[in-house]
Scaffold this motif. Structure first.
Motif, PDB file in Angstrom:
ATOM      1  N   SER A 131       0.534  -0.514   0.068  1.00 43.72           N
ATOM      2  CA  SER A 131       0.328  -0.487  -0.255  1.00 43.72           C
ATOM      3  C   SER A 131       0.949   1.280   0.093  1.00 43.72           C
ATOM      4  O   SER A 131       0.037   2.211  -0.143  1.00 43.72           O
ATOM      5  CB  SER A 131      -1.006  -0.052   1.714  1.00 43.72           C
ATOM      6  N   TRP A 132       1.949   1.248   0.623  1.00 47.29           N
ATOM      7  CA  TRP A 132       2.960   2.277   0.620  1.00 47.29           C
ATOM      8  C   TRP A 132       3.274   1.727  -0.549  1.00 47.29           C
ATOM      9  O   TRP A 132       3.843   4.215  -1.329  1.00 47.29           O
ATOM     10  CB  TRP A 132       4.065   2.404   1.610  1.00 47.29           C
ATOM     11  N   ILE A 133       3.322   2.022  -1.994  1.00 48.84           N
ATOM     12  CA  ILE A 133       3.888   1.867  -3.599  1.00 48.84           C
ATOM     13  C   ILE A 133       3.218   3.793  -3.982  1.00 48.84           C
ATOM     14  O   ILE A 133       3.919   3.714  -4.408  1.00 48.84           O
ATOM     15  CB  ILE A 133       4.203   0.895  -4.260  1.00 48.84           C
ATOM     16  N   PRO A 134       1.597   3.321  -4.331  1.00 49.12           N
ATOM     17  CA  PRO A 134       1.392   4.804  -4.935  1.00 49.12           C
ATOM     18  C   PRO A 134       0.883   6.015  -3.644  1.00 49.12           C
ATOM     19  O   PRO A 134       1.142   6.669  -4.568  1.00 49.12           O
ATOM     20  CB  PRO A 134      -0.275   4.056  -4.733  1.00 49.12           C
ATOM     21  N   LEU A 135       1.656   5.476  -2.655  1.00 43.68           N
ATOM     22  CA  LEU A 135       1.674   7.224  -2.050  1.00 43.68           C
ATOM     23  C   LEU A 135       3.326   7.362  -1.522  1.00 43.68           C
ATOM     24  O   LEU A 135       3.039   8.546  -2.291  1.00 43.68           O
ATOM     25  CB  LEU A 135       1.451   6.878  -0.291  1.00 43.68           C
ATOM     26  N   LEU A 136       4.462   6.501  -1.784  1.00 46.44           N
ATOM     27  CA  LEU A 136       5.962   7.228  -1.936  1.00 46.44           C
ATOM     28  C   LEU A 136       6.930   6.756  -2.783  1.00 46.44           C
ATOM     29  O   LEU A 136       8.474   7.408  -3.234  1.00 46.44           O
ATOM     30  CB  LEU A 136       6.501   6.515  -0.680  1.00 46.44           C
ATOM     31  N   VAL A 142       2.960  11.399  -2.288  1.00 44.31           N
ATOM     32  CA  VAL A 142       3.423  12.128  -1.540  1.00 44.31           C
ATOM     33  C   VAL A 142       4.403  12.773  -3.171  1.00 44.31           C
ATOM     34  O   VAL A 142       4.727  14.543  -2.430  1.00 44.31           O
ATOM     35  CB  VAL A 142       4.435  11.231  -1.126  1.00 44.31           C
ATOM     36  N   ASN A 143       4.721  12.363  -3.781  1.00 44.39           N
ATOM     37  CA  ASN A 143       5.635  12.791  -4.555  1.00 44.39           C
ATOM     38  C   ASN A 143       5.130  14.004  -5.517  1.00 44.39           C
ATOM     39  O   ASN A 143       5.589  15.682  -6.173  1.00 44.39           O
ATOM     40  CB  ASN A 143       6.720  12.063  -5.668  1.00 44.39           C
ATOM     41  N   GLN A 144       3.791  14.114  -6.272  1.00 41.89           N
ATOM     42  CA  GLN A 144       2.636  14.377  -6.890  1.00 41.89           C
ATOM     43  C   GLN A 144       2.424  15.837  -6.203  1.00 41.89           C
ATOM     44  O   GLN A 144       3.116  16.783  -6.328  1.00 41.89           O
ATOM     45  CB  GLN A 144       2.380  13.941  -7.223  1.00 41.89           C
ATOM     46  N   ALA A 145       2.341  15.337  -5.046  1.00 39.10           N
ATOM     47  CA  ALA A 145       1.560  16.628  -3.333  1.00 39.10           C
ATOM     48  C   ALA A 145       3.391  17.233  -3.794  1.00 39.10           C
ATOM     49  O   ALA A 145       3.008  18.746  -4.188  1.00 39.10           O
ATOM     50  CB  ALA A 145       1.418  16.189  -2.099  1.00 39.10           C
ATOM     51  N   LEU A 146       4.265  17.385  -3.200  1.00 40.32           N
ATOM     52  CA  LEU A 146       5.611  17.125  -2.839  1.00 40.32           C
ATOM     53  C   LEU A 146       5.905  18.249  -4.502  1.00 40.32           C
ATOM     54  O   LEU A 146       5.928  19.715  -3.944  1.00 40.32           O
ATOM     55  CB  LEU A 146       6.759  17.184  -3.167  1.00 40.32           C
ATOM     56  N   MET A 147       5.680  17.978  -5.338  1.00 37.68           N
ATOM     57  CA  MET A 147       5.806  18.724  -6.713  1.00 37.68           C
ATOM     58  C   MET A 147       5.356  19.882  -7.112  1.00 37.68           C
ATOM     59  O   MET A 147       5.318  21.143  -7.830  1.00 37.68           O
ATOM     60  CB  MET A 147       6.701  17.859  -7.822  1.00 37.68           C
ATOM     61  N   ASN A 148       3.797  19.577  -6.857  1.00 40.33           N
ATOM     62  CA  ASN A 148       2.822  20.165  -6.829  1.00 40.33           C
ATOM     63  C   ASN A 148       2.921  22.203  -5.648  1.00 40.33           C
ATOM     64  O   ASN A 148       2.736  22.765  -6.857  1.00 40.33           O
ATOM     65  CB  ASN A 148       1.449  20.085  -6.865  1.00 40.33           C
ATOM     66  N   ALA A 149       3.186  21.380  -4.693  1.00 36.17           N
ATOM     67  CA  ALA A 149       3.574  22.446  -4.181  1.00 36.17           C
ATOM     68  C   ALA A 149       5.077  23.311  -4.352  1.00 36.17           C
ATOM     69  O   ALA A 149       5.368  24.585  -3.554  1.00 36.17           O
ATOM     70  CB  ALA A 149       3.594  22.347  -2.760  1.00 36.17           C
ATOM     71  N   GLY A 150       5.772  22.867  -5.279  1.00 44.16           N
ATOM     72  CA  GLY A 150       7.166  23.733  -5.569  1.00 44.16           C
ATOM     73  C   GLY A 150       7.774  23.381  -4.523  1.00 44.16           C
ATOM     74  O   GLY A 150       9.190  24.351  -4.571  1.00 44.16           O
ATOM     75  N   ILE A 151       7.358  22.217  -3.787  1.00 38.47           N
ATOM     76  CA  ILE A 151       8.784  22.466  -2.748  1.00 38.47           C
ATOM     77  C   ILE A 151      10.009  20.825  -3.753  1.00 38.47           C
ATOM     78  O   ILE A 151      11.169  21.574  -2.917  1.00 38.47           O
ATOM     79  CB  ILE A 151       8.541  21.147  -1.556  1.00 38.47           C
ATOM     80  N   THR A 152       9.325  20.493  -4.290  1.00 44.74           N
ATOM     81  CA  THR A 152      10.889  19.830  -5.172  1.00 44.74           C
ATOM     82  C   THR A 152      10.871  19.718  -6.271  1.00 44.74           C
ATOM     83  O   THR A 152       9.469  19.822  -7.530  1.00 44.74           O
ATOM     84  CB  THR A 152      11.034  18.609  -4.768  1.00 44.74           C
ATOM     85  N   SER A 153      11.366  20.223  -7.198  1.00 39.07           N
ATOM     86  CA  SER A 153      11.274  20.075  -8.667  1.00 39.07           C
ATOM     87  C   SER A 153      11.091  18.543  -9.514  1.00 39.07           C
ATOM     88  O   SER A 153      10.718  18.818 -10.520  1.00 39.07           O
ATOM     89  CB  SER A 153      12.158  20.850  -9.736  1.00 39.07           C
TER      90      SER A 153
END
Lengths: 293, 317
Positions: A131-136, A142-153
Motif C-alpha cells: 500500500s505504500w507504493i502508490p503513496l511513496l 507524496v511526490n506529486q504533492a511535493l512537486m505541485n507545491a513547488g517544494i521539489t522540482s
C-alpha cells in the motif's frame, strides 16, 4: 479413586500444548543448534562437528577490526533499525495510550478509539506494505504533492525502497504492539495518584515522569520486548520495503536458506538468537513482567 | 482536575488523528486504486472506475496460482483455528491447577511468541529435512542389505519391498498440514493460552461446584456450565487463531514445503506483478479478513441474544 484421577488431569490436559511446542519449537531449536556445527553438500547436510560455519559467519571480523566486516555491519544496521523503530513506537505508543487513558473521559469512547487502532491489523501485512507504493513511489501521491507545491522540482527517490521506507513500515506495523500493553498497565493506575501529584504542585511533565512512567513500566517492557524481537528478526519488511537492497540479520539467514547453505544459516540463526536473548535478558533485569500476567 | 478541555487534549487529539490517518491511509489508497480503470496504472490518478482488475484476478494471474494459495490459506487457517481453540481450552484447564513443569511450559509458550520467526521457521525446516534424510536413508540401507541376500524369506522380501517403496514414493514429510501446521500453531497457541488465562482468571468456580453438587460429571459440567459461559471468549481465541494464521508469513516462509500460502504468494507477486491486479487481490484478502471477523462478532451477538431470550444468568458475576 477420584483423587488419583484428578492428579493426572492437568497433565493430559496440557499434553497437546506441550507436544506442539516440543515438536515444533524446542526440537527445531535444538536441531538448529546441532546443525550449526555440521557441513553440507549441494543437496544434503552431513553430520560433523566443525566451527567452520561460525568462522564463516564472522569471516575476518576480529582480524580486521577496527574496520567492520559484513556481519558486524549487518548487525549494526539491524540494531540501528531496531533502536529507531523502538524509540518511535515507544513515544507514539506511550502518547496514544496516555491520550486514551487520561484524556478520553468515557469508557465507550476509549474502547471505540482503541478498536480503531487495531482494525488495520485485520488485513495482511504484505498488503499493507504494498500500500505504500502508490503513496511513496516516484509517481506517488507524496511526490506529486511535493512537486505541485513547488517544494521539489523532481521526485524524491529515497521515499520508497530505502531505509526510510523500512523504518516507516516497521513503525506502521509495530506501534500497536506498544499501545496495547502500555494501555493495559496505564488503565490500572489509580487516578487519585495523578490527582495527588497535581495537588502537590507537580507539573504535567513531572507527573508523567515520576508517577505514570514508573507505573506503566511493565507495559513498556512487554511492548519493547515484542517490538525489538520482531524487528531484530525481520526480513519481510526489510526485503519488500528496502527493495531487497538492505541487509538485516534475518535477511542474511533467509538468503542463505535460499542458497541451501543450511548449516551456515543455522549458525547465523544461533548468533541472532543469542543477540535477541541478550537484549531480552537486559530488559528483564529492569522489570518483572510476571507481575503483569 | 480542571473542567473543560485543556490544550494538551487538543494537541494529543491531533497526534491521535494523524496516527489514525497514518494507519488507514495506505490501505484506503489501495482499496480505491483496485477499482482503477483498465488503462490505469499502479498510482494515481484514476483512469476511470472499473472492476477490470477483479476480473483479471478471477481469470488467474499466471503462476503462482493465487486461487490455490487462497484455498491453502483458508484450509490451513480453519484447521489452525480449530486446533488452537481445542488445545487452548485444554491447556487453560490444566493451568488452573498446579502441576509439575507448568512454569517451564508457560515460559516456552512465551519464548515461542518472542523469538525471531525466521529462527523457528529454519529450525522446523531443518528438523523435517533430517527426518527426510533419515527415512530415505532407511530405504536405501534396507535395499542395500536385503536385495541381494542369498536365502530370501518372506520377511526379507517385505523389507526390500518397504525399502524400494521408500525409494520410489517417498518425497517429504514436509507440507501444509505437517510442518506448516506446526509452525502456525507455535504462533497462535501462545495468544490462545494468554486469552484462556484471562478467561479463567475471571471465572467463578462456584458454578462448577454447583454443577458437581447436583451430580454432573466433569464432562457434563464442561458441556453445560463452563462451555456456555466461556463461549464468547472462545470466539476471540478462534478469531486470533484464524487471523494470525491467515496473515502468517515469517514462520511459513521455510516451513510449508512446496504448497504456498496466500501471504507467501503475495510476497512473490510484489516483485513480478506491476498492474493494479495486486491491489484487487489486496482488496479481496482484506474483505475475507473482515468477513471472518464480522462472522465472529455476529456469533458472539447470537450467543448473547440467546442467553437473554432463555433468561439464563450464565456468565453474569
Amino acid at each position: 479413586m477420584l483423587d488419583v484421577k484428578s492428579r493426572w488431569t492437568p497433565y493430559w490436559q496440557a499434553a497437546p500444548l506441550a507436544l506442539v511446542f516440543l515438536i515444533f519449537f524446542l526440537l527445531p531449536l535444538l536441531v538448529t543448534f546441532i546443525v550449526s556445527f555440521w557441513t553440507y553438500t549441494g543437496y544434503s547436510i552431513e553430520p560433523a562437528f566443525v566451527g567452520d560455519n561460525y568462522a564463516s559467519a564472522f569471516d575476518k571480523c576480529f582480524a580486521s577490526l577496527p574496520d567492520l566486516c559484513t556481519t558486524f555491519r549487518t548487525y549494526l544496521s539491524t540494531l540501528k533499525f531496531c533502536f529507531l523503530v523502538w524509540l518511535i513506537t515507544l513515544l507514539l505508543g506511550f502518547t496514544i495510550a496516555y491520550y486514551l487513558v487520561f484524556e478520553i473521559k468515557t469508557n465507550t469512547m476509549r474502547i471505540v478509539l482503541a478498536l480503531l487502532c487495531t482494525i488495520p491489523f485485520w488485513t495482511s501485512n504484505v498488503i499493507r506494505m504494498i500500500s505504500w507504493i502508490p503513496l511513496l513511489g516516484r509517481n506517488g501521491l507524496v511526490n506529486q504533492a511535493l512537486m505541485n507545491a513547488g517544494i521539489t522540482s523532481q521526485p524524491i527517490d529515497w521515499l520508497l525502497y530505502s531505509s526510510f521506507a523500512v523504518t516507516l513500515s516497521l513503525v506502521h506495523i509495530n506501534t500497536v504492539f506498544m499501545i496495547v500493553p502500555i494501555l493495559n498497565s496505564m488503565s490500572r493506575i489509580d487516578k487519585s495518584l495523578v490527582e495527588a501529584a497535581y495537588d502537590n504542585g507537580a507539573s504535567a511533565w513531572q507527573t508523567i515522569w515520576n508517577v505514570i512512567v514508573p507505573l506503566s513500566k511493565t507495559g513498556i517492557a512487554i511492548g519493547s520486548i515484542f517490538v525489538i524481537t520482531v524487528v531484530m528478526g525481520d526480513f519481510i519488511s526489510v526485503g519488500l520495503m528496502g527493495g531487497q537492497q538492505i541487509a538485516s540479520a534475518g535477511k542474511v539467514i533467509e538468503t542463505q536458506i535460499t542458497a541451501l547453505q543450511f548449516p551456515i544459516a543455522a549458525a547465523n540463526a544461533i548468533v541472532l538468537l543469542a543477540v535477541v536473548l541478550m537484549i531480552i535478558w537486559t530488559m528483564l533485569r529492569f522489570v518483572d513482567i510476571r507481575k503483569e500476567l | 482536575m480542571s473542567e473543560g478541555r485543556s490544550r494538551t487534549f487538543y494537541v494529543l487529539s491531533a497526534i491521535f488523528a494523524l496516527y489514525v490517518l497514518f494507519l488507514y491511509g495506505p490501505t484506503i489508497t489501495i482499496l480505491v486504486l483496485s477499482f482503477q480503470g483498465p488503462s490505469g496504472g499502479m498510482t494515481f490518478p484514476m483512469n476511470g472506475v472499473s472492476l477490470h482488475w477483479f476480473h483479471n484476478l478471477w481469470a488467474g494471474i499466471g503462476v503462482p496460482n493465487v486461487v490455490d494459495a487462497l484455498i491453502n490459506s483458508l484450509k490451513l487457517g480453519l484447521v489452525v483455528t480449530l486446533l488452537t481453540v481445542v488445545i487452548s481450552i485444554m491447556a487453560g484447564y490444566a493451568f488452573r491447577k498446579k502441576f509439575r513443569g507448568s512454569n517451564a511450559l508457560f515460559f516456552t509458550a512465551i519464548a515461542s511468541l518472542i523469538l525471531p520467526s525466521i529462527v523457528v521457521s529454519l529450525g522446523i525446516a531443518l528438523e523435517f529435512q533430517l527426518v527426510n534424510q533419515t527415512i530415505t536413508g532407511w530405504g536405501d540401507s534396507l535395499v542395500e542389505n536385503y536385495a541381494d541376500i542369498e536365502n530370501p524369506t518372506a520377511w526379507t522380501g517385505f523389507l526390500v519391498w518397504v525399502g524400494t517403496s521408500i525409494q520410489d514414493n517417498y518425497q517429504t514429510l514436509m507440507g501444509l498440514f505437517t510442518s506448516g501446521l506446526g509452525a502456525h500453531l507455535t504462533w497462535t497457541l501462545p495468544f490462545g493460552l494468554l486469552i484462556m488465562f484471562a478467561v479463567f482468571n475471571r471465572f467463578n468456580p462456584a458454578y462448577e461446584e454447583a454443577a458437581r453438587d447436583l451430580g454432573a460429571s466433569p464432562w457434563q459440567t464442561f458441556r453445560h456450565v463452563v462451555f456456555p459461559i466461556i463461549l464468547p471468549s472462545l470466539f476471540g481465541v478462534a478469531l486470533f487463531g484464524f487471523t494470525l494464521s491467515w496473515d502468517e508469513i515469517a514462520r511459513s516462509s521455510q516451513a510449508v514445503g512446496s504448497a504456498n500460502t496466500l501471504p507467501l504468494t503475495l510476497r512473490g507477486l510484489t516483485t513480478t506483478v506491476t498492474t493494479p491486479v495486486i491491489y484487487a487481490l489486496g482488496t479481496v484478502t482484506t474483505a475475507v479478513s473482515f468477513a471472518v471477523i464480522l462472522t465472529a462478532f455476529v456469533g458472539v451477538l447470537i450467543v448473547q441474544a440467546r442467553r437473554r431470550r432463555h433468561g439464563s444468568d450464565a456468565g453474569k458475576a
